[in-house]
Write an enzyme that holds these catalytic residues in place. Sequence first.
Site, PDB file in Angstrom:
ATOM      1  N   HIS A 344       0.852  -1.183   0.000  1.00 20.01           N
ATOM      2  CA  HIS A 344       0.000   0.000   0.000  1.00 20.01           C
ATOM      3  C   HIS A 344       0.888   1.233   0.000  1.00 20.01           C
ATOM      4  O   HIS A 344       1.955   1.227   0.608  1.00 20.01           O
ATOM      5  CB  HIS A 344      -0.903   0.006   1.247  1.00 20.01           C
ATOM      6  N   ASP A 402      -8.039  -5.458   0.544  1.00 19.11           N
ATOM      7  CA  ASP A 402      -8.593  -6.251  -0.549  1.00 19.11           C
ATOM      8  C   ASP A 402      -8.172  -7.706  -0.511  1.00 19.11           C
ATOM      9  O   ASP A 402      -8.693  -8.524  -1.257  1.00 19.11           O
ATOM     10  CB  ASP A 402      -8.194  -5.629  -1.889  1.00 19.11           C
TER      11      ASP A 402
END
Length: 468
Positions: A344, A402
């Site tokens: 991320h 996710d």
Amino acid sequence: MAKPAKTLRAVEMTTPKKRPERPVIVDKNNAPAEKKRAKPAIARLTIGDKINLELPIYEAIEGAPCIDVTSLYKDSGYFTYDPGFLSTASCDSEITYIDGDKGILRYRGYDIDELANKSDFLEVSYLLMYGELPNKKQKTWFDNKMIRHTMVHEQLNFLFRGFPRRAHPMAIMVGAVASLSAFYHDSLDMSDPDQRELAAFRMIAKMPTIAAMCYKYSIGQPFIYPDNDLGFAENFLYMMFATPCESYEMNPVLADAMDKIFILHADHEQNASTSTVRLAGSSGANPFACIGAGIASLWGPAHGGANEAVINMLKKIGDVKNIPEYIAKAKNKDDPFRLMGFGHRIYKNYDPRATVLRKSCHDVLNELGQQDESLLKIAMELEKIALEDKYFIDRKLYPNVDFYSGIIYRAMGIPTNLFTVLFAVARTAGWVAQWKEMVEDPAMKIGRPRQLFVGSKPRKYEAVAKRK
Ligand code: CMC
């Protein structure tokens, strides 16, 4: 954050209408007050022998302070260069705070795991929009408002029929949401606070209906109208899976997991899609068009499309024994393969949303008797191996939200190509809150980045016959 006083341009307002009696706590809709900033510290910048600048530094309530470079070009002739916005704050915001090193995500000061475990999506939407949790009366008022707006204009049904049944649901979603501006003319004027609020209600309330319509259309089943006796997540599951010919039994474990997923995805600072919504809105575009732009940005596999990509990756890996081969591919710079659901831009620690969803994932699979689901087994083993691997440790690559959301969706029977649509349903609460915050900021300016031009120098046009 503090900025020195400057001349502020008031947002042009239409004559305020008599506002309905309602329990709003934070109302920034009337004449905007000048931003209050503490006296800033100064950063000194020297370029060559001649340019010495003093740039104000604004302290954040939490997180890194910012150096204000707005006067840099005027005072020095230089632009700043920061593709991908690695070091650039694009706005002030009071909505969401992330500390990526510590794995913290907060909406309006509340930790995400507390909200996910104790609140519900509509309450969180209220919090994002108005800045405070609603009291009982305010909650009832807001929930009722949302319920009033769950249906879509009947004519929208015909718009769906123009799409091929095999169209990707995100393609339909972008079109359907942007088309709302053709139906709801009484909430397009962003300078009117009542219209802004009405547009916000419509957007949040109608998204589950549109998402479920995308699904029903793709499988050739009739659209199911919302049932206003149901909660937000329940209604979504009902519109997805009910049919007109039999009664639908709600599974509370699935509805709870769905609501948690919506809360966890509701906002995430100035990510690509939120920045897209803000940039589109900065030109004065109507809110439905802005959210449509945000959905388009969310679609990409590096952003909201990652949950779909995770399932495709797990299917491709196919068996626990193949994991080392795929880990090696992810580490190989000559191979474009990446571990989807890992890494991320902001989190350099476990994504706090993934922590909540990891538990939800087990709850849902247990409830459905799918504890042995092969993709979950692959995911768990992949996570374990990656978290012990030097490549991932050195780069601080952890599972993100996710990594687990897709497994939950799959267990619920939601098709893979609908995953990003669900992300859009949830993120609409954040987009709307961020859009409202921007429009109500008296210092709002149209967004217009500069560039480092590296193209051709001036040259003369040659007639086609003379060109080599
Ligand atoms: N697998 C393998 N290597 C990776 C991965 C990955 N998933 N992510 C980053 N790296 C490596 C990358 O190759 C680079 O290595 P090096 O320093 O040797 O060149 C290093 O880690 C830093 O990566 P980056 O690409 O510079 O980081 P970024 O901040 O630009 O990208 C990201 C962030 C999310 C786009 C990226 O980690 C990625 O592509 N992840 C997979 C897609 C994904 O799961 N996206 C969902 C994000 S969560 C939902 C949301 O909030 O939108």
